[in-house]
Design a protein around this motif. Sequence first.
Motif, mmCIF file in Angstrom:
data_model
loop_
_atom_site.group_PDB
_atom_site.id
_atom_site.type_symbol
_atom_site.label_atom_id
_atom_site.label_comp_id
_atom_site.label_asym_id
_atom_site.label_seq_id
_atom_site.Cartn_x
_atom_site.Cartn_y
_atom_site.Cartn_z
ATOM 1 N N VAL A 77 57.970 23.266 86.165
ATOM 2 C CA VAL A 77 57.584 21.848 86.135
ATOM 3 C C VAL A 77 56.205 21.729 86.755
ATOM 4 N N GLU A 78 55.348 20.955 86.077
ATOM 5 C CA GLU A 78 53.959 20.856 86.527
ATOM 6 C C GLU A 78 53.471 19.414 86.483
ATOM 7 N N THR A 79 52.801 19.027 87.561
ATOM 8 C CA THR A 79 52.061 17.766 87.626
ATOM 9 C C THR A 79 50.657 18.107 88.108
ATOM 10 N N ARG A 80 49.811 17.102 88.228
ATOM 11 C CA ARG A 80 48.458 17.351 88.770
ATOM 12 C C ARG A 80 48.533 17.853 90.205
ATOM 13 N N ARG A 81 49.580 17.468 90.887
ATOM 14 C CA ARG A 81 49.725 17.765 92.309
ATOM 15 C C ARG A 81 50.424 19.092 92.596
ATOM 16 N N SER A 82 51.350 19.484 91.707
ATOM 17 C CA SER A 82 52.208 20.621 92.033
ATOM 18 C C SER A 82 52.693 21.338 90.774
ATOM 19 N N LYS A 83 53.043 22.606 90.963
ATOM 20 C CA LYS A 83 53.599 23.404 89.871
ATOM 21 C C LYS A 83 54.620 24.346 90.485
ATOM 22 N N GLN A 84 55.878 24.252 90.025
ATOM 23 C CA GLN A 84 56.910 25.123 90.569
ATOM 24 C C GLN A 84 58.133 25.162 89.666
ATOM 25 N N LYS A 91 64.361 12.227 69.986
ATOM 26 C CA LYS A 91 63.821 13.308 70.824
ATOM 27 C C LYS A 91 62.552 12.888 71.556
ATOM 28 N N LEU A 92 62.552 11.634 72.041
ATOM 29 C CA LEU A 92 61.418 11.151 72.822
ATOM 30 C C LEU A 92 61.429 11.850 74.177
ATOM 31 N N PRO A 93 60.276 12.172 74.707
ATOM 32 C CA PRO A 93 60.208 12.933 75.968
ATOM 33 C C PRO A 93 60.420 12.048 77.202
ATOM 34 N N ALA A 94 61.624 11.479 77.303
ATOM 35 C CA ALA A 94 61.985 10.639 78.444
ATOM 36 C C ALA A 94 62.746 11.485 79.455
ATOM 37 N N ALA A 95 62.485 11.249 80.729
ATOM 38 C CA ALA A 95 63.161 12.016 81.783
ATOM 39 C C ALA A 95 63.454 11.130 82.980
ATOM 40 N N VAL A 96 64.519 11.479 83.662
ATOM 41 C CA VAL A 96 64.872 10.849 84.934
ATOM 42 C C VAL A 96 64.697 11.919 85.995
ATOM 43 N N VAL A 122 57.034 6.181 90.738
ATOM 44 C CA VAL A 122 56.436 7.067 89.736
ATOM 45 C C VAL A 122 56.824 6.727 88.292
ATOM 46 N N LEU A 123 57.390 5.548 88.063
ATOM 47 C CA LEU A 123 57.771 5.181 86.701
ATOM 48 C C LEU A 123 56.572 5.275 85.771
ATOM 49 N N LYS A 124 56.804 5.809 84.589
ATOM 50 C CA LYS A 124 55.808 6.002 83.533
ATOM 51 C C LYS A 124 54.801 7.111 83.826
ATOM 52 N N ASN A 125 54.945 7.780 84.974
ATOM 53 C CA ASN A 125 54.086 8.929 85.234
ATOM 54 C C ASN A 125 54.499 10.078 84.322
ATOM 55 N N LYS A 126 53.557 10.976 84.095
ATOM 56 C CA LYS A 126 53.801 12.093 83.185
ATOM 57 C C LYS A 126 53.829 13.410 83.955
ATOM 58 N N GLY A 167 55.425 23.238 79.705
ATOM 59 C CA GLY A 167 54.343 22.840 78.814
ATOM 60 C C GLY A 167 54.617 21.599 77.974
ATOM 61 N N LYS A 168 55.867 21.129 77.886
ATOM 62 C CA LYS A 168 56.207 19.924 77.124
ATOM 63 C C LYS A 168 56.089 18.711 78.038
ATOM 64 N N GLU A 169 55.278 17.732 77.629
ATOM 65 C CA GLU A 169 55.045 16.556 78.466
ATOM 66 C C GLU A 169 56.205 15.564 78.376
ATOM 67 N N TYR A 170 56.609 15.041 79.549
ATOM 68 C CA TYR A 170 57.669 14.040 79.665
ATOM 69 C C TYR A 170 57.140 12.834 80.419
#
Length: 198
Positions: free
Chosen positions: A17-24, A57-62, A77-81, A86-89
């Motif tokens: 899982v990756e964001t601008r802030r972190s990857k792990q 198959k929309l890239p929605a996540a909780v 963080v609602l609506k953040n990506k 590599g698949k954006e949610y």
Amino acid sequence: LNYGYDFSQYGEEILEVETRRSKQDTTVIATNENWEYIAREKMIQGSWFNHMQIQQKLPAAVINRQAAMQFFGTGNVLKNKFAVDGKEYTVTGIVDDRMEKPQIYISYENMLAYHKPDFEISQIWVLLKNHSEERLLLTRLGYLAEEAETFNMRDYQEVIDTRGKGMLFLTGLFLTLKLSALFAEQWKRFSAEIKVFL
């Protein structure tokens, strides 16, 4: 298909899982739109992904509260990506799942389509009116009923309730005996005082 029952499935994978802030590497749970209701999860913000989002198959996540803090540094963080392998949610909701580690929930369909084509669920959660209906439902869902291990959550609730009642009874009995002993001791003193006074 739900065959007239409320059910949800559960399976997990460790994915990047990756964001601008972190990857792990993080636990990603594949489930359906009923998980919040079946597992009695509490939404803090937003909403669970819905049937339409799953079908398309929309890239929605909780995500849970810990993932919000780990990956975004805030609980709002609602609506953040973010990306899973590599698949954006897009975050549609934040859940208090009572877990101490970051967790992300996506649809089973998205897990198959974008991450693990051979992914298998490990648990099915069903709300049944009658425990005897489980074998029929498992067969309808395509599982071998004889190979499935089932748990009746009410059995666990009864154990908890029984132990709780037992503990309450023992506590009540202890307090009753303690108060009786205290009363008896006070009564002896009181009787002695009366005798002395007379």
